[in-house]
Write a protein that holds these residues in place. Structure first.
Motif, PDB file in Angstrom:
ATOM      1  N   GLN A  61      68.078 -32.414   2.824  1.00  0.00           N
ATOM      2  CA  GLN A  61      67.856 -30.968   2.926  1.00  0.00           C
ATOM      3  C   GLN A  61      66.380 -30.614   3.058  1.00  0.00           C
ATOM      4  N   LEU A  62      66.170 -29.461   3.654  1.00  0.00           N
ATOM      5  CA  LEU A  62      64.883 -28.796   3.643  1.00  0.00           C
ATOM      6  C   LEU A  62      65.013 -27.680   2.610  1.00  0.00           C
ATOM      7  N   ILE A  63      64.186 -27.712   1.578  1.00  0.00           N
ATOM      8  CA  ILE A  63      64.288 -26.768   0.470  1.00  0.00           C
ATOM      9  C   ILE A  63      63.060 -25.875   0.488  1.00  0.00           C
ATOM     10  N   ILE A  64      63.292 -24.565   0.559  1.00  0.00           N
ATOM     11  CA  ILE A  64      62.216 -23.582   0.542  1.00  0.00           C
ATOM     12  C   ILE A  64      62.414 -22.730  -0.704  1.00  0.00           C
ATOM     13  N   GLN A  65      61.388 -22.647  -1.535  1.00  0.00           N
ATOM     14  CA  GLN A  65      61.479 -21.882  -2.776  1.00  0.00           C
ATOM     15  C   GLN A  65      60.511 -20.700  -2.717  1.00  0.00           C
ATOM     16  N   LEU A  66      61.070 -19.497  -2.909  1.00  0.00           N
ATOM     17  CA  LEU A  66      60.262 -18.287  -2.943  1.00  0.00           C
ATOM     18  C   LEU A  66      59.989 -17.896  -4.398  1.00  0.00           C
ATOM     19  N   LYS A  67      59.010 -17.032  -4.619  1.00  0.00           N
ATOM     20  CA  LYS A  67      58.661 -16.608  -5.984  1.00  0.00           C
ATOM     21  C   LYS A  67      59.672 -15.620  -6.545  1.00  0.00           C
ATOM     22  N   ASP A  68      60.244 -14.755  -5.693  1.00  0.00           N
ATOM     23  CA  ASP A  68      61.196 -13.733  -6.130  1.00  0.00           C
ATOM     24  C   ASP A  68      62.434 -13.792  -5.247  1.00  0.00           C
ATOM     25  N   SER A  69      63.524 -13.194  -5.731  1.00  0.00           N
ATOM     26  CA  SER A  69      64.721 -13.119  -4.896  1.00  0.00           C
ATOM     27  C   SER A  69      64.437 -12.187  -3.717  1.00  0.00           C
ATOM     28  N   ALA A  70      64.998 -12.543  -2.569  1.00  0.00           N
ATOM     29  CA  ALA A  70      64.675 -11.795  -1.358  1.00  0.00           C
ATOM     30  C   ALA A  70      65.738 -12.007  -0.300  1.00  0.00           C
ATOM     31  N   GLY A  71      65.792 -11.066   0.629  1.00  0.00           N
ATOM     32  CA  GLY A  71      66.546 -11.249   1.860  1.00  0.00           C
ATOM     33  C   GLY A  71      65.589 -11.831   2.879  1.00  0.00           C
ATOM     34  N   TYR A  72      66.018 -12.828   3.613  1.00  0.00           N
ATOM     35  CA  TYR A  72      65.105 -13.541   4.498  1.00  0.00           C
ATOM     36  C   TYR A  72      65.677 -13.695   5.900  1.00  0.00           C
ATOM     37  N   GLU A  73      64.760 -13.999   6.813  1.00  0.00           N
ATOM     38  CA  GLU A  73      65.094 -14.388   8.186  1.00  0.00           C
ATOM     39  C   GLU A  73      64.266 -15.627   8.483  1.00  0.00           C
ATOM     40  N   LEU A  74      64.943 -16.738   8.774  1.00  0.00           N
ATOM     41  CA  LEU A  74      64.279 -18.021   8.975  1.00  0.00           C
ATOM     42  C   LEU A  74      64.505 -18.501  10.402  1.00  0.00           C
ATOM     43  N   LYS A  75      63.410 -18.941  11.031  1.00  0.00           N
ATOM     44  CA  LYS A  75      63.491 -19.560  12.354  1.00  0.00           C
ATOM     45  C   LYS A  75      62.858 -20.936  12.259  1.00  0.00           C
ATOM     46  N   LEU A  76      63.610 -21.942  12.673  1.00  0.00           N
ATOM     47  CA  LEU A  76      63.085 -23.292  12.838  1.00  0.00           C
ATOM     48  C   LEU A  76      63.110 -23.576  14.326  1.00  0.00           C
ATOM     49  N   MET A  77      61.937 -23.737  14.905  1.00  0.00           N
ATOM     50  CA  MET A  77      61.843 -23.891  16.353  1.00  0.00           C
ATOM     51  C   MET A  77      61.289 -25.259  16.703  1.00  0.00           C
ATOM     52  N   ARG A  78      61.940 -25.888  17.632  1.00  0.00           N
ATOM     53  CA  ARG A  78      61.543 -27.209  18.109  1.00  0.00           C
ATOM     54  C   ARG A  78      60.752 -27.011  19.395  1.00  0.00           C
TER      55      ARG A  78
ATOM     56  N   GLU B  42      59.125 -20.409  10.767  1.00  0.00           N
ATOM     57  CA  GLU B  42      58.694 -19.014  10.645  1.00  0.00           C
ATOM     58  C   GLU B  42      59.670 -18.332   9.691  1.00  0.00           C
ATOM     59  N   LEU B  43      59.151 -17.882   8.559  1.00  0.00           N
ATOM     60  CA  LEU B  43      59.972 -17.272   7.519  1.00  0.00           C
ATOM     61  C   LEU B  43      59.479 -15.857   7.268  1.00  0.00           C
ATOM     62  N   LYS B  44      60.398 -14.898   7.387  1.00  0.00           N
ATOM     63  CA  LYS B  44      60.101 -13.496   7.072  1.00  0.00           C
ATOM     64  C   LYS B  44      61.044 -13.096   5.953  1.00  0.00           C
ATOM     65  N   TRP B  45      60.523 -12.420   4.943  1.00  0.00           N
ATOM     66  CA  TRP B  45      61.381 -11.953   3.872  1.00  0.00           C
ATOM     67  C   TRP B  45      60.877 -10.636   3.321  1.00  0.00           C
ATOM     68  N   LYS B  46      61.784  -9.948   2.640  1.00  0.00           N
ATOM     69  CA  LYS B  46      61.472  -8.654   2.050  1.00  0.00           C
ATOM     70  C   LYS B  46      61.809  -8.747   0.575  1.00  0.00           C
ATOM     71  N   SER B  47      60.833  -8.434  -0.273  1.00  0.00           N
ATOM     72  CA  SER B  47      61.012  -8.511  -1.711  1.00  0.00           C
ATOM     73  C   SER B  47      60.223  -7.384  -2.363  1.00  0.00           C
ATOM     74  N   ASP B  48      60.871  -6.681  -3.256  1.00  0.00           N
ATOM     75  CA  ASP B  48      60.241  -5.569  -3.993  1.00  0.00           C
ATOM     76  C   ASP B  48      59.616  -4.540  -3.057  1.00  0.00           C
ATOM     77  N   GLY B  49      60.248  -4.271  -1.941  1.00  0.00           N
ATOM     78  CA  GLY B  49      59.775  -3.264  -1.003  1.00  0.00           C
ATOM     79  C   GLY B  49      58.637  -3.703  -0.103  1.00  0.00           C
ATOM     80  N   ASN B  50      58.197  -4.941  -0.218  1.00  0.00           N
ATOM     81  CA  ASN B  50      57.116  -5.461   0.619  1.00  0.00           C
ATOM     82  C   ASN B  50      57.662  -6.467   1.619  1.00  0.00           C
ATOM     83  N   ASP B  51      57.058  -6.483   2.806  1.00  0.00           N
ATOM     84  CA  ASP B  51      57.408  -7.471   3.829  1.00  0.00           C
ATOM     85  C   ASP B  51      56.435  -8.634   3.730  1.00  0.00           C
ATOM     86  N   TYR B  52      56.973  -9.834   3.887  1.00  0.00           N
ATOM     87  CA  TYR B  52      56.169 -11.054   3.845  1.00  0.00           C
ATOM     88  C   TYR B  52      56.515 -11.913   5.048  1.00  0.00           C
ATOM     89  N   GLN B  53      55.530 -12.713   5.470  1.00  0.00           N
ATOM     90  CA  GLN B  53      55.739 -13.632   6.591  1.00  0.00           C
ATOM     91  C   GLN B  53      54.945 -14.894   6.340  1.00  0.00           C
TER      92      GLN B  53
END
Length: 142
Positions: A71-88, A124-135
């Motif tokens: 597995q590829l394991i990605i751990q964020l600091k807070d719970s979030a909704g995410y959008e993940l792209k793995l591009m070759r 490329e990982l985009k997520w939203k947590s506590d009202g802030n957008d992260y990338q």
């Protein structure tokens, strides 16, 4: 054969070469992994991406990426909704795009590695947590 015939044959050969190159370029069009289909939209939304990246840096929200055997394991600091792209970079067919929410109290994103070919990948990982957008963007090698 005189020189006039040689010039005409040379011009015909050059024209056939140009026509063949045009046909080849049109047949290859759309198979390039390095060209985004929506690059105009990305240009318009560049400020959003820049601000999301700055939020990640200033808020110390960089994800922890771990590679296990399966597995590829990605751990964020807070719970979030995410959008993940793995591009070759080599082929578009292997690209993976997923959306979802983090798993458990550790706020994990799990990607199965068994179907992914070894080599270089752009994450490329985009997520939203506590009202802030992260990338977060990074090159990884599987």
């Amino acid at each position: 054969m005189n020189w006039g015939t040689k010039i005409v044959l040379g011009m015909i050969a050059f024209m056939l070469f140009i026509v063949a190159m045009v046909v080849y370029m049109f047949s290859v069009h759309g198979n390039d992994a390095l060209v985004d289909e929506d690059y105009y939209e990305k240009g318009i939304n560049y400020n959003k991406e820049y601000n999301a990246t700055q939020n990640t840096i200033s808020g110390h929200q960089e994800p922890k990426i771990t590679l296990s055997d399966s597995q590829l394991i990605i751990q964020l600091k807070d719970s979030a909704g995410y959008e993940l792209k793995l591009m070759r970079p080599s082929t578009v067919e292997n690209d993976i795009k997923t959306k979802g929410s983090t798993i458990g109290d550790a706020h994990l994103i799990l990607i199965d590695k068994k179907d992914l070919p070894a080599g270089l990948w752009f994450l490329e990982l985009k997520w939203k947590s506590d009202g802030n957008d992260y990338q977060f963007k990074k090159s990884i090698t599987l």
